[in-house]
Design a protein around this motif. Structure first.
Motif, mmCIF file in Angstrom:
data_model
loop_
_atom_site.group_PDB
_atom_site.id
_atom_site.type_symbol
_atom_site.label_atom_id
_atom_site.label_comp_id
_atom_site.label_asym_id
_atom_site.label_seq_id
_atom_site.Cartn_x
_atom_site.Cartn_y
_atom_site.Cartn_z
ATOM 1 N N ASP A 205 -6.261 -2.983 0.517
ATOM 2 C CA ASP A 205 -5.802 -2.506 -0.791
ATOM 3 C C ASP A 205 -6.933 -1.809 -1.538
ATOM 4 N N ARG B 280 -8.444 6.746 -6.485
ATOM 5 C CA ARG B 280 -9.373 6.942 -7.606
ATOM 6 C C ARG B 280 -10.200 8.214 -7.407
ATOM 7 N N GLN C 256 0.829 -1.206 0.000
ATOM 8 C CA GLN C 256 0.000 0.000 0.000
ATOM 9 C C GLN C 256 0.864 1.258 0.000
ATOM 10 N N ARG D 193 2.099 1.738 -3.509
ATOM 11 C CA ARG D 193 1.026 2.245 -4.393
ATOM 12 C C ARG D 193 0.865 3.761 -4.220
ATOM 13 N N SER E 253 -5.278 1.380 -13.919
ATOM 14 C CA SER E 253 -5.494 2.484 -12.989
ATOM 15 C C SER E 253 -4.647 3.699 -13.365
ATOM 16 N N ASP F 293 -7.007 1.983 -3.218
ATOM 17 C CA ASP F 293 -7.390 2.229 -4.610
ATOM 18 C C ASP F 293 -8.569 3.193 -4.692
ATOM 19 N N GLU F 294 -9.515 3.054 -3.773
ATOM 20 C CA GLU F 294 -10.696 3.922 -3.785
ATOM 21 C C GLU F 294 -10.311 5.378 -3.513
ATOM 22 N N TYR G 259 1.865 6.918 -6.882
ATOM 23 C CA TYR G 259 0.911 7.978 -7.237
ATOM 24 C C TYR G 259 1.528 9.350 -6.989
ATOM 25 N N ARG H 147 -2.247 -8.434 -11.832
ATOM 26 C CA ARG H 147 -2.100 -7.220 -11.031
ATOM 27 C C ARG H 147 -1.371 -6.128 -11.802
ATOM 28 N N GLU I 133 -3.976 -4.522 -13.837
ATOM 29 C CA GLU I 133 -4.810 -3.641 -13.019
ATOM 30 C C GLU I 133 -4.102 -2.316 -12.731
ATOM 31 N N LEU I 134 -2.802 -2.367 -12.444
ATOM 32 C CA LEU I 134 -2.037 -1.150 -12.207
ATOM 33 C C LEU I 134 -1.973 -0.298 -13.465
#
Length: 249
Positions: free
Chosen positions: A56, A64, A10, A13, A244, A60-61, A17, A237, A240-241
């Motif tokens: 996780d 986003r 996390q 991630r 995103s 992501d939420e 970002y 995954r 998915e990354l």
């Protein structure tokens, strides 16, 4: 404000970002860029602090909801992406590109270094394979543990099970024949005809051939299953990354 408890994945991630945001703010002075990134980081921590045990999906939420880092950068710099304001990187270029540890080919590279390399280098043990094997293993383990594509359990399986078959195969000869010897004695009188020598074997092998083959078979199955799991989960995954990143999630 109490910081939320986050896992290493996390943290990576969120750092990716913020790193993308920092890269998109490259036209701003360093102090202003640091202020914007710090403000976004505080917003993320505040949003996650109210969620108890953070998952996780929660990370992501929140990311986003923040939106594309390029959009945040455009708002911070007052650039619409069309006029002569600070340039914002287009999707797929510059900071938009996934790091090596998160790319689609990373799972295959890890499997090649940890799974295939020990087997292949066994065939070339006398041609430098013995010296190249540590290099392949260290590179594979480093990439495996730096990548956010797998959880801790998967990384442990990749660390120990993936190279196990090749490593045991590398020492297969020693395991089967180590210490084995044969002694031959000729018992013939000095004045008589020479008799055939009598040979006795002294086999101190660590494993019998059958036991060694059974162990190799079990380790081969474990290595193949681990490789399939790492490749399938890692590529999923990674996709998915990538999705995103392209959608600003």
């Amino acid at each position: 404000m109490e910081e939320p408890m986050l896992t290493a994945t996390q943290h990576l991630r969120i750092d990716r970002y913020l790193g993308e945001l920092d890269g998109a703010l490259g036209a701003l002075p360093e102090t202003e860029r640091a202020d914007v990134v710090a403000g976004v980081r505080e917003h993320i921590q505040a949003a996650l602090a109210d969620r108890g045990e953070v998952t996780d999906a929660d990370v992501d939420e929140v990311l986003r909801a923040l939106g594309d880092p390029l959009t945040i950068a455009a708002e911070a710099t007052g650039d619409d992406g069309v006029s002569g304001g600070p340039a914002v990187a287009a999707p797929g270029s510059g900071p938009r590109q996934l790091p090596l540890t998160s790319r689609d080919r990373t799972p295959g590279l890890v499997v090649a270094l940890l799974g295939a390399a020990p087997v292949v280098l066994t065939l070339f043990a006398m041609l430098g394979g013995f010296f190249l094997l540590p290099v392949a293993l260290i590179g594979g383990w480093t990439l495996l543990w730096l990548s956010p594509l797998w959880g801790v359990g998967e990384k442990l399986a990749g660390t120990f099970l993936l190279p196990s078959f090749g490593l045991v195969l590398f020492s297969f000869t020693f395991l089967v024949t180590g210490g084995g010897s044969e002694v031959c004695v000729s018992d013939s009188p000095s004045d008589g005809p020479e008799s055939a020598p009598v040979c006795t074997s002294n086999n101190d092998a660590i494993l019998t051939p059958l036991a060694a083959w059974i162990i190799l078979g079990v380790l081969a199955i474990a290595a193949v299953v681990t490789a399939v799991v790492l490749v399938r989960h890692g590529r999923r995954r990674s996709a998915e990354l990538a999705q995103s990143f392209s959608t600003g999630a």
